[in-house]
Design a protein around this motif. Structure first.
Motif, PDB file in Angstrom:
ATOM      1  N   UNK A 146       0.773  -1.244   0.000  1.00  7.66           N
ATOM      2  CA  UNK A 146       0.000   0.000   0.000  1.00  7.66           C
ATOM      3  C   UNK A 146       0.803   1.291   0.000  1.00  7.66           C
ATOM      4  N   UNK A 147       2.115   1.237   0.231  1.00  2.00           N
ATOM      5  CA  UNK A 147       2.851   2.501   0.283  1.00  2.00           C
ATOM      6  C   UNK A 147       4.256   2.356  -0.281  1.00  2.00           C
ATOM      7  N   UNK A 148       4.841   3.485  -0.617  1.00  3.10           N
ATOM      8  CA  UNK A 148       6.191   3.514  -1.179  1.00  3.10           C
ATOM      9  C   UNK A 148       7.236   3.413  -0.075  1.00  3.10           C
ATOM     10  N   UNK A 149       8.407   2.900  -0.435  1.00  7.45           N
ATOM     11  CA  UNK A 149       9.462   2.787   0.565  1.00  7.45           C
ATOM     12  C   UNK A 149      10.759   2.341  -0.067  1.00  7.45           C
ATOM     13  N   UNK A 150      11.735   2.051   0.808  1.00  7.60           N
ATOM     14  CA  UNK A 150      13.047   1.598   0.345  1.00  7.60           C
ATOM     15  C   UNK A 150      13.391   0.262   0.999  1.00  7.60           C
ATOM     16  N   UNK A 151      13.978  -0.609   0.215  1.00  9.76           N
ATOM     17  CA  UNK A 151      14.512  -1.882   0.706  1.00  9.76           C
ATOM     18  C   UNK A 151      16.027  -1.805   0.542  1.00  9.76           C
ATOM     19  N   UNK A 152      16.740  -2.010   1.655  1.00 11.62           N
ATOM     20  CA  UNK A 152      18.207  -1.907   1.645  1.00 11.62           C
ATOM     21  C   UNK A 152      18.794  -3.275   1.973  1.00 11.62           C
ATOM     22  N   UNK A 205      19.639   9.598   2.654  1.00 14.10           N
ATOM     23  CA  UNK A 205      19.375  10.094   1.293  1.00 14.10           C
ATOM     24  C   UNK A 205      17.920   9.859   0.909  1.00 14.10           C
ATOM     25  N   UNK A 206      17.414   8.688   1.279  1.00 17.30           N
ATOM     26  CA  UNK A 206      16.020   8.376   0.938  1.00 17.30           C
ATOM     27  C   UNK A 206      15.065   9.298   1.697  1.00 17.30           C
ATOM     28  N   UNK A 207      15.326   9.504   2.987  1.00 19.86           N
ATOM     29  CA  UNK A 207      14.457  10.392   3.771  1.00 19.86           C
ATOM     30  C   UNK A 207      14.540  11.838   3.264  1.00 19.86           C
ATOM     31  N   UNK A 208      15.731  12.273   2.882  1.00 19.90           N
ATOM     32  CA  UNK A 208      15.862  13.626   2.313  1.00 19.90           C
ATOM     33  C   UNK A 208      14.937  13.773   1.102  1.00 19.90           C
ATOM     34  N   UNK A 209      14.942  12.766   0.252  1.00 15.66           N
ATOM     35  CA  UNK A 209      14.126  12.814  -0.964  1.00 15.66           C
ATOM     36  C   UNK A 209      12.635  12.767  -0.635  1.00 15.66           C
ATOM     37  N   UNK A 210      12.234  11.837   0.242  1.00 20.50           N
ATOM     38  CA  UNK A 210      10.820  11.662   0.527  1.00 20.50           C
ATOM     39  C   UNK A 210      10.218  12.810   1.325  1.00 20.50           C
ATOM     40  N   UNK A 211      11.018  13.398   2.211  1.00 20.44           N
ATOM     41  CA  UNK A 211      10.492  14.437   3.103  1.00 20.44           C
ATOM     42  C   UNK A 211      10.584  15.837   2.491  1.00 20.44           C
TER      43      UNK A 211
END
Length: 218
Positions: A146-152, A205-211
């Motif tokens: 249901x939502x976007x995210x990152x898998x590391x 980096x991912x949080x910078x982009x998403x937020x």
């Protein structure tokens, strides 16, 4: 960061909670690795992810699943732990009922629980899954995710195999209306022992982009 005790499905749960500095601030919860392999909320990766959300002004919680530390109950193969996570999120939201958004992050077993929680809680708008053990647990419940995210993933992960993670990423990327990012950390094993800096750079980096207010991903 104050110690907190709050009610869970099988008795009290122990956590560490950093309240948000502003009203309507977002909420984040971080979930720890496998309790029977020594996983606790004091895991190094859990603590670092907790700190990065805290620095960004989130109301941030990490807690011990049932049977770990001061949390009551006994290990329940993920079923009870999912209920623990839902109770923990309820508890944070009771302090921040007007939270602008909710995020969940998890490492290994905690990533599996966190992604199950996505399916139950439509208010979760972002996730960070670190080394999700797609070769050990069934992730087919993500239908649709249901939502976007990152898998590391660690390139040399010997527990959550990169091939299984890639298969999960490929499957999730066939869905419309969400965006799945995928980072592989060179040389890293399951615990990112010598690659913590690279791991946290990926998270940040991912949080910078998403937020970013202009982020294309909502």
């Amino acid at each position: 960061m104050p110690e907190v005790i709050f009610p869970g499905p099988e008795g009290r749960l122990e956590g560490r909670f950093s309240p948000a500095p502003k009203p309507r601030a977002p909420v984040a919860m971080i979930l720890h690795p496998h309790p029977q392999s020594g996983g606790t909320m004091n895991n190094r990766i859990v603590q670092e992810v907790y700190k990065t959300f805290q620095k960004r002004g989130f109301a941030t919680l990490r807690f011990n699943f049932r049977g770990v530390g001061k949390s009551q109950g006994t290990f329940d193969n993920g079923i009870g732990e999912l209920s623990d996570a839902a109770s923990a999120l309820d508890w944070v939201q009771s302090f921040h009922p007007e939270a602008s958004t909710t995020w969940v992050a998890g490492f290994s077993f905690g990533a599996w629980i966190g992604m199950q929680l996505l399916m139950r809680r439509p208010e979760i708008r972002g996730f960070i899954s670190i080394a999700p053990p797609a070769n050990m647990y069934d992730f087919t419940f993500l239908a649709p995710c249901p939502s976007s995210g990152i898998i590391i993933q660690g390139e040399n992960d010997e527990v959550a195999t990169p091939a299984a993670t890639q298969k999960l990423v490929d499957k999730l990327r066939t869905q419309k209306h969400i965006t799945i990012h995928h980072d592989t950390i060179p040389g890293a094993n399951h615990f990112f022992q010598d690659e913590m800096d690279l791991l946290m750079k990926s998270v940040d980096n991912y949080l910078d982009m998403r937020l970013d207010p202009n982020s294309p991903i909502r």
